[in-house]
Structures are given as structure tokens and as C-alpha cells.
Design a protein around this motif. Structure first.
Motif, PDB file in Angstrom:
ATOM      1  N   ALA A  99     -14.912  12.385   0.936  1.00 33.79           N
ATOM      2  CA  ALA A  99     -16.012  12.647   1.843  1.00 33.79           C
ATOM      3  C   ALA A  99     -16.826  11.359   2.181  1.00 33.79           C
ATOM      4  O   ALA A  99     -17.845  11.571   3.133  1.00 33.79           O
ATOM      5  CB  ALA A  99     -16.952  13.661   1.207  1.00 33.79           C
ATOM      6  N   SER A 100     -16.278  10.208   1.884  1.00 29.47           N
ATOM      7  CA  SER A 100     -17.073   8.988   2.269  1.00 29.47           C
ATOM      8  C   SER A 100     -17.092   8.663   3.523  1.00 29.47           C
ATOM      9  O   SER A 100     -17.717   7.836   3.960  1.00 29.47           O
ATOM     10  CB  SER A 100     -15.998   7.819   1.317  1.00 29.47           C
ATOM     11  OG  SER A 100     -15.037   7.850   1.871  1.00 29.47           O
ATOM     12  N   GLY A 101     -16.233   9.309   4.399  1.00 27.54           N
ATOM     13  CA  GLY A 101     -16.090   8.754   5.700  1.00 27.54           C
ATOM     14  C   GLY A 101     -15.299   7.694   6.283  1.00 27.54           C
ATOM     15  O   GLY A 101     -15.241   7.375   7.205  1.00 27.54           O
ATOM     16  N   ALA A 102     -14.618   7.140   4.969  1.00 29.20           N
ATOM     17  CA  ALA A 102     -13.948   5.889   5.179  1.00 29.20           C
ATOM     18  C   ALA A 102     -12.174   6.322   5.309  1.00 29.20           C
ATOM     19  O   ALA A 102     -11.263   5.702   5.636  1.00 29.20           O
ATOM     20  CB  ALA A 102     -14.150   4.676   4.356  1.00 29.20           C
ATOM     21  N   VAL A 103     -11.888   7.348   4.592  1.00 31.13           N
ATOM     22  CA  VAL A 103     -10.678   7.860   4.405  1.00 31.13           C
ATOM     23  C   VAL A 103      -9.961   8.294   5.888  1.00 31.13           C
ATOM     24  O   VAL A 103     -10.491   8.697   6.438  1.00 31.13           O
ATOM     25  CB  VAL A 103     -10.440   9.021   3.333  1.00 31.13           C
ATOM     26  CG1 VAL A 103      -9.047   9.530   3.129  1.00 31.13           C
ATOM     27  CG2 VAL A 103     -11.207   8.751   2.190  1.00 31.13           C
ATOM     28  N   ARG A 104      -8.665   7.657   5.863  1.00 29.25           N
ATOM     29  CA  ARG A 104      -7.956   7.898   7.141  1.00 29.25           C
ATOM     30  C   ARG A 104      -6.716   8.381   6.529  1.00 29.25           C
ATOM     31  O   ARG A 104      -6.046   8.514   5.267  1.00 29.25           O
ATOM     32  CB  ARG A 104      -7.630   6.584   7.844  1.00 29.25           C
ATOM     33  CG  ARG A 104      -8.660   6.025   8.541  1.00 29.25           C
ATOM     34  CD  ARG A 104      -8.485   4.585   9.120  1.00 29.25           C
ATOM     35  NE  ARG A 104      -8.316   3.706   8.388  1.00 29.25           N
ATOM     36  CZ  ARG A 104      -9.190   2.887   7.856  1.00 29.25           C
ATOM     37  NH1 ARG A 104     -10.527   3.141   8.219  1.00 29.25           N
ATOM     38  NH2 ARG A 104      -8.888   1.935   6.921  1.00 29.25           N
ATOM     39  N   GLY A 105      -5.993   9.055   7.591  1.00 28.14           N
ATOM     40  CA  GLY A 105      -4.632   9.863   7.221  1.00 28.14           C
ATOM     41  C   GLY A 105      -3.695   8.199   7.351  1.00 28.14           C
ATOM     42  O   GLY A 105      -3.818   7.165   7.912  1.00 28.14           O
ATOM     43  N   ALA A 106      -2.627   8.548   6.375  1.00 29.16           N
ATOM     44  CA  ALA A 106      -1.714   7.261   6.213  1.00 29.16           C
ATOM     45  C   ALA A 106      -0.371   7.794   5.774  1.00 29.16           C
ATOM     46  O   ALA A 106      -0.184   8.820   4.978  1.00 29.16           O
ATOM     47  CB  ALA A 106      -2.272   6.425   5.246  1.00 29.16           C
ATOM     48  N   THR A 107       0.615   6.887   6.212  1.00 35.48           N
ATOM     49  CA  THR A 107       2.206   7.197   5.634  1.00 35.48           C
ATOM     50  C   THR A 107       2.087   6.633   4.186  1.00 35.48           C
ATOM     51  O   THR A 107       1.066   5.980   3.806  1.00 35.48           O
ATOM     52  CB  THR A 107       3.076   6.694   6.588  1.00 35.48           C
ATOM     53  OG1 THR A 107       2.980   5.133   6.299  1.00 35.48           O
ATOM     54  CG2 THR A 107       3.087   7.089   8.042  1.00 35.48           C
ATOM     55  N   ALA A 108       3.280   6.843   3.463  1.00 35.59           N
ATOM     56  CA  ALA A 108       3.633   5.931   2.209  1.00 35.59           C
ATOM     57  C   ALA A 108       3.641   4.504   2.811  1.00 35.59           C
ATOM     58  O   ALA A 108       4.401   4.390   3.835  1.00 35.59           O
ATOM     59  CB  ALA A 108       4.567   6.495   1.395  1.00 35.59           C
ATOM     60  N   PRO A 109       3.162   3.322   1.855  1.00 35.16           N
ATOM     61  CA  PRO A 109       3.689   2.135   2.172  1.00 35.16           C
ATOM     62  C   PRO A 109       5.069   1.782   1.927  1.00 35.16           C
ATOM     63  O   PRO A 109       5.760   2.422   1.107  1.00 35.16           O
ATOM     64  CB  PRO A 109       2.616   1.172   1.220  1.00 35.16           C
ATOM     65  CG  PRO A 109       2.486   2.349   0.125  1.00 35.16           C
ATOM     66  CD  PRO A 109       2.350   3.710   0.629  1.00 35.16           C
ATOM     67  N   LEU A 110       5.502   0.996   2.610  1.00 36.15           N
ATOM     68  CA  LEU A 110       6.888   0.619   2.229  1.00 36.15           C
ATOM     69  C   LEU A 110       7.029  -1.090   2.155  1.00 36.15           C
ATOM     70  O   LEU A 110       6.561  -1.819   2.973  1.00 36.15           O
ATOM     71  CB  LEU A 110       7.859   0.620   3.786  1.00 36.15           C
ATOM     72  CG  LEU A 110       9.329   0.360   3.611  1.00 36.15           C
ATOM     73  CD1 LEU A 110      10.289   1.257   2.498  1.00 36.15           C
ATOM     74  CD2 LEU A 110       9.820   0.418   4.783  1.00 36.15           C
ATOM     75  N   TRP A 111       7.659  -1.350   1.071  1.00 35.14           N
ATOM     76  CA  TRP A 111       7.911  -2.697   0.776  1.00 35.14           C
ATOM     77  C   TRP A 111       8.982  -3.208   1.395  1.00 35.14           C
ATOM     78  O   TRP A 111      10.105  -2.995   1.315  1.00 35.14           O
ATOM     79  CB  TRP A 111       8.003  -2.846  -0.577  1.00 35.14           C
ATOM     80  CG  TRP A 111       8.171  -4.435  -1.211  1.00 35.14           C
ATOM     81  CD1 TRP A 111       9.638  -4.982  -1.382  1.00 35.14           C
ATOM     82  CD2 TRP A 111       7.247  -5.341  -1.276  1.00 35.14           C
ATOM     83  NE1 TRP A 111       9.416  -6.289  -1.996  1.00 35.14           N
ATOM     84  CE2 TRP A 111       8.233  -6.581  -1.814  1.00 35.14           C
ATOM     85  CE3 TRP A 111       6.006  -5.645  -1.300  1.00 35.14           C
ATOM     86  CZ2 TRP A 111       7.297  -7.656  -2.271  1.00 35.14           C
ATOM     87  CZ3 TRP A 111       5.361  -6.737  -1.562  1.00 35.14           C
ATOM     88  CH2 TRP A 111       6.166  -7.739  -1.970  1.00 35.14           C
ATOM     89  N   VAL A 112       8.794  -4.491   2.303  1.00 35.64           N
ATOM     90  CA  VAL A 112       9.990  -4.998   3.217  1.00 35.64           C
ATOM     91  C   VAL A 112      10.221  -6.578   2.817  1.00 35.64           C
ATOM     92  O   VAL A 112      11.108  -6.950   3.352  1.00 35.64           O
ATOM     93  CB  VAL A 112       9.616  -4.989   4.574  1.00 35.64           C
ATOM     94  CG1 VAL A 112       9.487  -3.387   5.019  1.00 35.64           C
ATOM     95  CG2 VAL A 112       8.198  -5.659   5.052  1.00 35.64           C
ATOM     96  N   GLY A 113       9.521  -7.005   1.972  1.00 36.63           N
ATOM     97  CA  GLY A 113       9.735  -8.457   1.397  1.00 36.63           C
ATOM     98  C   GLY A 113       8.828  -9.422   2.411  1.00 36.63           C
ATOM     99  O   GLY A 113       8.649  -8.930   3.378  1.00 36.63           O
ATOM    100  N   ASP A 114       8.944 -10.615   2.142  1.00 35.45           N
ATOM    101  CA  ASP A 114       8.153 -11.779   3.023  1.00 35.45           C
ATOM    102  C   ASP A 114       9.029 -11.580   4.448  1.00 35.45           C
ATOM    103  O   ASP A 114      10.227 -11.905   4.597  1.00 35.45           O
ATOM    104  CB  ASP A 114       8.444 -12.922   2.450  1.00 35.45           C
ATOM    105  CG  ASP A 114       7.782 -13.960   2.962  1.00 35.45           C
ATOM    106  OD1 ASP A 114       6.760 -13.701   3.881  1.00 35.45           O
ATOM    107  OD2 ASP A 114       7.804 -15.148   2.518  1.00 35.45           O
TER     108      ASP A 114
END
Length: 528
Positions: free
Chosen positions: A194-209
Motif C-alpha cells: 500500500a506504499s503507493g510506489a508499487v507497480r505492475g511488472a513482468t519477471a526480469p530477464l537476464w540478457v548479459g552485457d
């Protein structure tokens, strides 16, 4: 349930050096400022601090305007030198609230998505256009994800990215990004949620440098019988490009004089040759000191690693750390601390949040892909941490622990590895549980034996501290999830998969099948 809280106290450090950006960036869209988390305000919710701490601004808020001005000034010279260079869309600056010095330890580029042309081939989806970004050059990054404004909104569709390795010319194939990620979150009604900062998001994906990216988000059909109509995409879609920053410098051996050859601690599967390291007294930041201090019973202040103990040593220690832990507890495994994997403690919310006990462990996969080496695991963790806090708006890293493919165990959310830290890993069941994320995606790939063994070792020790039997059952009360309504009492395994508490594919079918073995091994390590 009201959680216990600790206010971080410590010492200050010297200002970091300011260096020029590694790669030029041209005029860029302004990043949204919701990433700076406000402090928890509700005294009744887990995560709220004492009155003196609740009115403090989140770290970095005062730097937002300065950062935007710095980025614009730094880019003027680059724009003048572009001449007839290939025209590419511009990269976003580090997210607001991050000073340039902080960006040296990692940064986040946040780019708003744009409308895409409707697909001409109706077999790939509805005729309604999606959103995305055409191929473009960006400052180096290693992890990607997509976020949107409303944490309660779901993204019904597909997200795909392709990237270009830094300094290269060829592009990767399209890679799928896991869109069903809402179940990895703080419980409904909690202060964090309930902080007001939370957003919807996908899982993160590691793609390398990487230094180039293209993304497309396609909505799914609202009705399979009428594919022309699509489900609306969430508002405020943005592509997050996360740079984990450099690995922390290897620590000199305790008491090593300047110039002496010492061997830094090595991760399993990645032996490190001896190096000459000059022992320099280290000054911890207040945040780093506080994070380390809660592990003071297990390791010295500022330690990068909590060492493993024998079973006898663990039983002796457990009598001090957690009364009643004997006789069923596994040997304490080696744990890489947050300092060891390079967590920037200024990113997280200042206070720690606790729950009453640890009655169960939920096992997850991070869904970040398997294209990482064990040497890169700390970078993967720093990227996920930054994505959880700066992109998703969470108070800290979501999981209590992480395990890599070589079996290294890492401290996750701050608050103390032996304590009942409240995480944000299993929506509806974060209270009185712990979350363990195995780095990788194990839907169709078998998890390495070393990772499963590490889960067994970790749970044998941590569950043992709270008197829990890894082969037993436990009744938990749901805080509300997609599988169980709020207040429902649910009986499940003490070591469960995420899917046991929520309608999700996590921790992947292949890892889920290994949990029976993990329970048996964990119980055996406890002496059961």
C-alpha cells in the motif's frame, strides 16, 4: 500481524568518486519518479518504522532534479559530435533519484513504450496494435523487464525482447519475458503493497552485457472466437534496462598487510587465482553497517561471507540464536552476504520488517533465464534487486535467499539470515514463511543437482532454527491470493513450491519435481 522493526544505525562513508559515463547518451525522455519509495506510514502494517523514522524521505529523493540536469549537460557535447552517424532512438538516463556516483554502482534506464503497427498476419494475435520499441542503442545493461503504472492490473498478452551484445553487431533471437509475475509480491493490505510506489511488472530477464534492444508487447484476444478484439494493455508501459554495476572488490584476508598475496573467497564452480591485494581499512555506510550488524552473531561486521559450521557447532550456536532449535537442525551452510554480492544498501527502504516465525519455505525459480555463469550470479542478484526496488517499487529484494546453479547460497532481503524476515515472494503467504529463489528458469530444464542440494542445506538449517520439520505439514492462513481467499486456512508441505500457494507455474515443472528429494535430504541433515 504487527511486525517488529529495526531502524538502521551505523557510520557514514566518504563520498564516492564521480567519473564520466561509459557510453554517450543523447537527449532522453524523462524518467518517472515513482521509483523513489516513500517510507512506510501505517503503524499497524509490517514494514512501518518508529515515529521518528516515518517522516524521512527515501534515499536519493533530493537528487532528482540534479540528476536530470546532469544528464542533459553531459549529453550536449555528444550531440554536437554525432554528425552523419546512424540515427537511433535515444537511451533514457538513470532513473530519477540516482546520483551519478550511484550510477557507477548500477543504473536503470526507463523508456516509455510506443504504439506498434497492427500485425498483418492475424495468426500471431489480434489485429489491435501492441506497444514496443524499435531497435535502438542504449547504455550498457544486462537485465530487462517491462513495468506499468497499476500494480493491480494484469498484462494479458506476450512480451518479447531481443538484444545486441555490447560492442557487437548481431542481434539475438526474440526471447519471451514471463508476464505472470504479480504472484511474486507483498501481501495485499501490507504497508509495502500500500506504499503507493508499487507497480505492475513482468519477471526480469537476464540478457548479459548488451547495448542494443528491441521490444514488442502484443495483447491477447479478448475472445478466441473474435480475434479482432484485444484485451487492453495496462497504462504506462515502460521498458526497464538494468545495469548491475561492477562486482565488489575481493576482500583481503583478515589482518593481511599491504601488498601481501591473498586469495579472495571464491564461488563454487569458479576458482579464483591468488591476487595481490592491498589491505585498506573500510568505512561502511550507515545502511551497510545496519545490514551487517543484524548478522553479528554469525560473522564479523562487514563480512562478505557467513562461514559454514559443522552440525555440532551449529547446535551450539543455535542454542544462543534460537532457543529450542536443538536437536533437529542441519549444519549451517556457507552464505554469501549482501555485502558479498554487492548490494547497494541505499536502494532499499531503511527499516527492516519481521514476521513472528518461519514455519515453511516456498521455493521459486527467478524466471530470469539460464544464460548466466556462477561468476555472474552476484551481477544477476544486483540486477534483480535493482529491478525489484527501483522498477517495481518494492521495499527491498523480494526473496529471503537465492541459490545459483553451482549451489552458492546468498542472503536476500535484509534483516538477518537467522531471523524471521518478512519477504515479498509468495502473494498471500509471506507471513511466517521464507522464500528461496533458484536463479534460472526450470519449466523445461532440469535444475542442477548442486542447486537442489543447496536448497536442502539451507532449509535444514533455517527451518531448524524455528523447530520446523522439512518433511512435515503446516497450516498457514492465506492473506489473499489467486488460489486461496483471504483468511482461509491451508495445509501444505513445510517445503512447498510457489504453485502450492498460488495458481502459477513457478518454480517450474522440473524444479517442482525435485522438491520431494529436497524435503528428504533436508530432514536427514536435521537428524530426523
Amino acid at each position: 500481524m504487527r511486525a517488529l522493526l529495526v531502524t538502521s544505525v551505523g557510520v557514514t562513508c566518504a563520498a564516492a568518486l564521480t567519473l564520466p559515463l561509459a557510453a554517450p547518451a543523447l537527449s532522453a525522455p524523462a524518467a518517472h519518479s515513482a521509483s523513489a519509495r516513500p517510507p512506510s506510514l501505517s503503524p499497524e502494517s509490517p514494514g512501518s518504522g518508529p515515529p521518528s523514522a516515518r517522516t524521512e524521505a527515501a534515499p536519493g529523493d533530493a537528487n532528482e532534479a540534479n540528476e536530470a540536469n546532469e544528464a542533459n549537460e553531459a549529453n550536449k557535447g555528444d550531440e554536437a559530435n554525432e554528425g552523419g552517424a546512424l540515427e537511433v532512438p535515444e537511451a533514457a538516463p538513470p532513473r530519477t533519484g540516482e546520483t551519478r556516483a550511484a550510477a557507477l554502482a548500477g543504473s536503470t534506464q526507463s523508456l516509455p513504450l510506443e504504439p506498434l503497427a497492427a500485425p498483418s498476419d492475424r495468426t500471431v494475435g489480434p489485429a489491435a496494435p501492441g506497444q514496443g520499441l524499435d531497435r535502438r542503442t542504449a547504455r550498457p545493461f544486462s537485465l530487462v523487464g517491462v513495468v506499468w503504472d497499476d500494480a493491480e492490473a494484469e498484462l494479458h498478452g506476450t512480451v518479447q525482447v531481443r538484444t545486441r551484445a555490447t560492442g557487437g553487431t548481431s542481434w539475438s533471437d526474440w526471447q519471451d519475458v514471463e508476464t505472470h509475475n504479480a504472484e511474486h509480491a507483498a501481501d495485499l493490505g501490507s504497508a509495502e503493497r500500500a506504499s503507493g510506489a508499487v507497480r505492475g511488472a513482468t519477471a526480469p530477464l537476464w540478457v548479459g552485457d548488451s547495448d542494443g534492444v528491441e521490444v514488442r508487447v502484443r495483447p491477447e484476444a479478448a475472445d478466441p472466437q473474435h480475434p479482432a478484439a484485444a484485451v487492453p494493455l495496462p497504462e504506462g508501459l515502460r521498458l526497464e534496462l538494468v545495469d548491475p554495476g561492477a562486482d565488489p572488490a575481493p576482500e583481503p584476508a583478515p589482518g593481511a598487510p599491504a601488498g601481501r598475496t591473498v586469495t579472495p573467497a571464491a564461488f563454487a564452480g569458479n576458482p579464483v587465482p591468488p591476487t595481490t591485494t592491498t589491505a585498506v581499512p573500510e568505512v561502511l555506510t550507515a545502511e551497510s553497517a545496519a545490514t551487517s550488524a543484524v548478522n553479528a552473531d554469525l560473522a564479523p561486521l562487514g563480512a562478505a561471507v557467513i562461514p559454514a559450521l559443522t552440525k555440532a557447532e551449529t547446535e551450539e550456536e543455535a542454542a544462543i540464536v534460537a532457543a529450542g532449535a536443538k536437536p533437529y537442525i542441519g549444519p549451517r551452510p556457507k552464505i554469501v552476504t549482501r555485502k558479498g554480492w554487492g548490494a547497494d544498501e541505499k536502494l532499499r527502504e531503511r527499516n527492516f520488517a519481521y514476521t513472528k516465525s518461519v514455519k515453511a519455505a516456498f521455493v521459486h525459480h527467478s524466471a530470469t533465464g539460464n544464460n548466466y555463469t556462477c561468476k555472474q550470479a552476484p551481477s544477476v542478484l544486483r540486477s534483480i534487486y535493482r529491478y525489484h526496488v527501483k522498477s517495481s517499487g518494492w521495499r527491498d529484494f523480494g526473496y529471503n535467499f537465492a541459490v545459483d546453479k553451482c549451489g552458492n547460497i546468498y542472503e536476500g532481503r535484509a534483516g538477518g539470515v537467522a531471523k524471521a524476515v518478512l519477504g515479498a515472494h509468495t502473494l498471500g503467504f509471506n507471513t511466517n514463511t521464507m522464500g528461496v529463489a533458484v536463479l534460472g528458469t526450470y519449466s523445461s530444464t532440469n535444475p542442477p543437482a548442486a542447486a537442489v542440494t543447496a536448497v536442502s542445506k539451507l532449509t535444514a538449517w533455517k527451518l531448524g532454527l524455528f523447530g520446523a520439520n522439512p518433511k512435515g505439514k503446516v497450516t498457514l492462513v492465506s492473506g489473499g491470493s489467486g488460489k486461496y481467499s483471504k483468511g482461509k486456512k491451508v495445509k501444505m508441505n513445510v517445503i512447498s513450491g510457489h504453485r502450492d500457494g498460488f495458481a502459477t507455474e513457478c518454480p517450474g515443472a522440473r524444479l517442482y519435481k525435485k522438491l520431494g528429494k529436497a524435503r528428504t535430504s533436508s530432514a536427514k541433515l536435521q537428524g530426523r
